[in-house]
Design an enzyme around this catalytic site. Structure first.
Site, short mmCIF file in Angstrom:
data_model
loop_
_atom_site.label_atom_id
_atom_site.label_comp_id
_atom_site.label_asym_id
_atom_site.label_seq_id
_atom_site.Cartn_x
_atom_site.Cartn_y
_atom_site.Cartn_z
N ASP A 116 -25.83 0.60 0.01
CA ASP A 116 -25.38 1.99 -0.01
C ASP A 116 -24.11 2.09 0.82
O ASP A 116 -23.95 1.36 1.80
CB ASP A 116 -26.45 2.92 0.56
CG ASP A 116 -27.66 3.09 -0.35
OD1 ASP A 116 -27.49 3.00 -1.58
OD2 ASP A 116 -28.76 3.32 0.17
N ASP A 132 -26.93 5.56 -7.69
CA ASP A 132 -27.57 6.84 -7.40
C ASP A 132 -26.83 7.98 -8.09
O ASP A 132 -27.45 8.92 -8.62
CB ASP A 132 -27.62 7.09 -5.89
CG ASP A 132 -28.40 6.03 -5.14
OD1 ASP A 132 -29.36 5.47 -5.71
OD2 ASP A 132 -28.05 5.76 -3.97
#
EC number: 3.4.23.36
Length: 173
Positions: A116, A132
């Protein structure tokens, strides 16, 4: 590319490619925990490794998440191949969901955790990635497709009304 549901495949391929390319670039640029302020206090690139699901849910004990990613990915591919011809919003929505599932699933199988790096600090949002975004855009496309199809659904037919006959002139006039 399959002639059936072409937007599905295009959306999936683009989502997977963008997710992989951005993750590879960020990992090459930053050390885990390192952050670059693109807009100080608002938006940063911050490299974090997430062993859980969205927002680090189930962190640490998430080996089953990779199998869910695989199952969802296979299911979406089968649906696109043997299911009905979908509308363009549905094709893009399911394709983006596939792209997100493959993107994060690849990380889970290859590295045991997801990379991330998108860090919106202004709203204190959890750090996330391109996969995402693809999943959320996919859900938005499916919602739009559902709303558009409901607005195009014809109204139920009214029951046939009794025909009223015009009185006929029986006086000969």
């Amino acid at each position: 590319m399959s002639a059936k549901n072409p937007w599905f495949w295009l959306a999936a391929i683009l989502a997977i490619a963008l997710d992989r390319l951005t993750k590879v670039w960020v990992v090459a640029q930053l050390a885990p925990g390192e952050s670059i302020a693109l807009w100080p206090g608002v938006f940063h690139l911050t490299l974090v490794k997430n062993s859980g699901a969205a927002f680090s849910l189930f962190a640490g004990g998430s080996d089953w998440l990779k199998w869910i990613s695989l199952l969802v990915s296979v299911g979406l591919c089968v649906y696109a191949l043997v299911g009905p011809h979908l509308g363009s919003w549905e094709q893009m929505g399911f394709g983006l969901l596939l792209g997100g599932a493959v993107g994060n699933g690849f990380d889970r199988f290859a590295f045991g955790e997801v990379t991330d790096f998108l860090d919106f600090r202004l709203i204190q949002f959890p750090v996330f990635n391109g996969a995402d975004i693809a999943i959320n855009l996919g859900l938005a496309c499916l919602l739009i497709g559902t709303l558009r199809s409901e607005s195009r659904t014809p109204a139920p037919a009214r029951p046939a009304s009794k025909q009223i006959r015009e009185p006929t002139d029986t006086t000969g006039g």
